[in-house]
Design a protein around this motif. Sequence first.
Motif, PDB file in Angstrom:
ATOM      1  N   THR A 116       0.846  -1.202   0.000  1.00 13.96           N
ATOM      2  CA  THR A 116       0.000   0.000   0.000  1.00 13.96           C
ATOM      3  C   THR A 116       0.882   1.254   0.000  1.00 13.96           C
ATOM      4  O   THR A 116       0.615   2.218  -0.720  1.00 13.96           O
ATOM      5  CB  THR A 116      -0.896   0.000   1.250  1.00 13.96           C
ATOM      6  OG1 THR A 116      -1.352  -1.327   1.482  1.00 13.96           O
ATOM      7  CG2 THR A 116      -2.080   0.912   1.078  1.00 13.96           C
ATOM      8  N   ASP A 216      -3.226  -3.146  -7.792  1.00 15.16           N
ATOM      9  CA  ASP A 216      -2.892  -3.918  -6.592  1.00 15.16           C
ATOM     10  C   ASP A 216      -3.471  -5.322  -6.763  1.00 15.16           C
ATOM     11  O   ASP A 216      -4.445  -5.497  -7.489  1.00 15.16           O
ATOM     12  CB  ASP A 216      -3.486  -3.220  -5.360  1.00 15.16           C
ATOM     13  CG  ASP A 216      -2.893  -3.760  -4.056  1.00 15.16           C
ATOM     14  OD1 ASP A 216      -1.956  -4.579  -4.113  1.00 15.16           O
ATOM     15  OD2 ASP A 216      -3.379  -3.367  -2.986  1.00 15.16           O
ATOM     16  N   GLU A 217      -2.885  -6.305  -6.113  1.00 15.57           N
ATOM     17  CA  GLU A 217      -3.303  -7.701  -6.285  1.00 15.57           C
ATOM     18  C   GLU A 217      -3.382  -7.989  -7.791  1.00 15.57           C
ATOM     19  O   GLU A 217      -4.390  -8.475  -8.308  1.00 15.57           O
ATOM     20  CB  GLU A 217      -4.664  -7.961  -5.629  1.00 15.57           C
ATOM     21  CG  GLU A 217      -4.772  -7.535  -4.169  1.00 15.57           C
ATOM     22  CD  GLU A 217      -3.994  -8.432  -3.204  1.00 15.57           C
ATOM     23  OE1 GLU A 217      -3.365  -9.418  -3.656  1.00 15.57           O
ATOM     24  OE2 GLU A 217      -4.006  -8.132  -1.998  1.00 15.57           O
ATOM     25  N   GLY A 499      -5.738  -8.744   1.187  1.00 13.77           N
ATOM     26  CA  GLY A 499      -5.382  -7.339   1.369  1.00 13.77           C
ATOM     27  C   GLY A 499      -5.329  -6.914   2.819  1.00 13.77           C
ATOM     28  O   GLY A 499      -4.857  -5.836   3.129  1.00 13.77           O
TER      29      GLY A 499
HETATM   30 MG    MG Z   1      -2.096  -5.270   0.031  1.00 10.66          MG
END
Ligand code: MG
Length: 810
Positions: A116, A216-217, A499
């Motif tokens: 993050t 992200d991911e 997450g």
């Molecule tokens: Mg993450």
Amino acid sequence: MAAGHPWSAALRQRYRRIAGVPVVSDLRPYHRVLARIDAAGASGLSDGQLRERFDEIRREAAGGRPLDALLPDAFAVIREACARTIGLRPFDVQVMAAAALHEGRVAQLATGEGKTLVAVMAATLNAMAGRGVHVLTANDYLAGRDAAWMGPAYAFLGLRAAAVTARLDRTARQAAYAADITYVTAKEAGFDFLRDHTVVDPAELVQRPFHYAIVDEADFILIDEARVPLVIAGESAAPPVPHQRIAAAVRRLTPGTDFRVDEHERNVTLTDAGFRHAEALLGCGPLHDPAQYLLLAAIHVALHAEVLLARDRDYIVRGGRIELVDEFTGRVADNRRWPHGIQPAVEAKEGLEVRPEGAVLGSIPIQHFVRLWPRLAGMTATAESAADEFRGFYGLTTVVFPPHRACRRVDEPDVIFTHRAAKMAALGAEIARMQRTGRPVLVGTASVAESEALARGLRARGVKCRVLNARHDAREAIIISRAGLPGAVTISTNMAGRGTDIVLGCGDPALRERAAALGGLYVIGTNRHESRRVDEQLRGRCGRQGDPGSSRFFISLEDDLVARYGVTGLIPRSRRPARQDAPVADPLIAREIARAQRIIEGQHFEMRRTLWRYSAMVEEQRALVHARREDLLHDRSEPDACAAGAPGHHAALTSAVGAAAVSRAENRLTMLVLDRRWSSHLRLIEDIREGIHLQRYGGRDPLTEFQRQIIQAYADMLEGLRDEVVERFRDLRADGGRLDLERIGLRGPAATWTYLVNDNPFASFWVSLAAPGNFGVSLATAFLAVAYWPVSLVVAAGTFFRRARARRSL
Ligand code: MG
Ligand code: ADP
């Protein structure tokens, strides 16, 4: 065997280098960048000086100095801003990973390493151009969390971060997309993109042109979700189908005599007697009559829905609606619909109000949507095994970064049982034993049903556990964040809680010590997933930031993955174990299971590639139509059709309302006509796709034939567009000094709705239609027929009829 054993890593690297696999593991260039960042040093500056320095860099960026040159100074300042505002000072490896994101690469960084924060540095640098940066998150909860969590660092530097989530209205969306950095899921961004291409008034647009996105991911969005089509629909003028009556009739048909079921193939066929019975029940003429084709198709779908789709397995009924259960995760899927025709059939089956399906106004698979950003980067804990695909589909190179503290996680070898009951008993005993010692356990299951069965078994043994029911991301995040407490047993499906950080002891140093002394978090997988990557994700939930931890999979030869691919059949008879309660020891069995998993991965990859081939040209057409539409919406084109085609009327209107108003009206008119034709075109493509596998019978290559047909269809769509515009223009009147398109029946959609298209649940229906004897190919064909576009389940013969109809309605 310890994860990341130095030998295996070195060998893997060497192999990669020889094989030319698109993974970078030489981090020297990143260390050089890091040295320049350190040299730029910003830690001695006051808050005010830091901001001044940042503004200076921004001005240089605005003045045209390339971002690459500004990176060291900028990162030094941003690193400092993060430390002072969020209280996290990016580790060296985070800074290097951020540099990789800026370069447009996929950074692999283990779970819990702080991705993050990594995104903040790259996002800030790229937001300096003032063109907006998107961070694509895995769910709405994470979009909100990350924008709020990282917000202070941006704010310190004078930038604004915002999140777009499903519940925002248009004004709030516009504001969030106008922010310097926007956190949003790929789905939500895609829906907004499609919506922006249906608006009639530029003031309604919510998005700005795309510039740079960090996914992200990345493996989840770019691979697992990639082929999911996003759809926007609006009202349709299509004649209503009597779903309720059909459902009632279908319920009265008798299995065996009226229809035959092939559960394995997920296929139902009407017999001759069934045809006659259905005709009698519905009081209609012969169903073989081409004129009855739509009715017959609806009966087929209703019969499939009645026989093959089970409530509480394939879908649940909640609040008077059908909600789909995701086949792979077992979770209730948000805002997901089956392909054309199936949803109303199931609504009718359940006696619910049948909602109109509407016409598809626009559609784009996530695979293509993410490619709309001129610059794309990604981050995930599991990129390496997906590196070929990142490169092949998205042109992204993967860079593997080590954790900032060495990983101590131990991956234990699988425990394999001959049958499920033995596995469940062993699981129960193992988990109970752990809870007695106090070691925290996280169990990853394949489905909600399995989670619940396991929880019941554990409770019967007196084990206290928490189950993530995969309904609510925010609540799940709280539960999963406590999974590292001593004595905790947490059961979850594969995507649940992704997450969210699992901190040993949940922040309490004494509890942390206790949990760590017991070996840290113990991750247990109850199934091998279809992709090794997803198994790796699960393992990665423990051992974060150098914590102790271990992982182990319990599998049985009766598990879906193992049974479906006939692993037992691959084992020589002499070595096939007899049913036993103890685990099997033969290493051959583990090897065969691993092999099955690799084969399945290969098949999935092949399917995604086939789908890509089929969708690429449709995507090109979409891009052309959207570009044209944008020009029309913003009056960027100087229309000429009406002045040439209806000069008298054009002159009359011009003298009544002025040239600018006439030209704007013509643009608007053209746009609305184009919208309708595009919607019909999408419908037509869907029809072509349904019937295309039949080309194989004629010895033709379906892909070539598909492309030929959609090129023709596209030409047909554009042909006569001008004529239609002129024709409608003739009806246009100047009322009170303005031109009213609504008076001639042209308006934008009054209401639209967006959804994701689920795979067709009757996949094998298509397999059975495809050419026999070439299963590999026919499976791929079936897959593309069912998985990509909203497809209706109709007999192929009808396709021609509908095509004729679609043409007429253009
Ligand atoms: Mg993450
Ligand atoms: P990931 O997305 O890589 O799994 P997160 O971004 O969720 O990881 O962060 C995981 C944890 O690491 C968070 O609790 C965060 O506070 C912590 N963290 C991240 N970066 C740092 C840092 N530079 N220093 C200390 N803690 C950090």
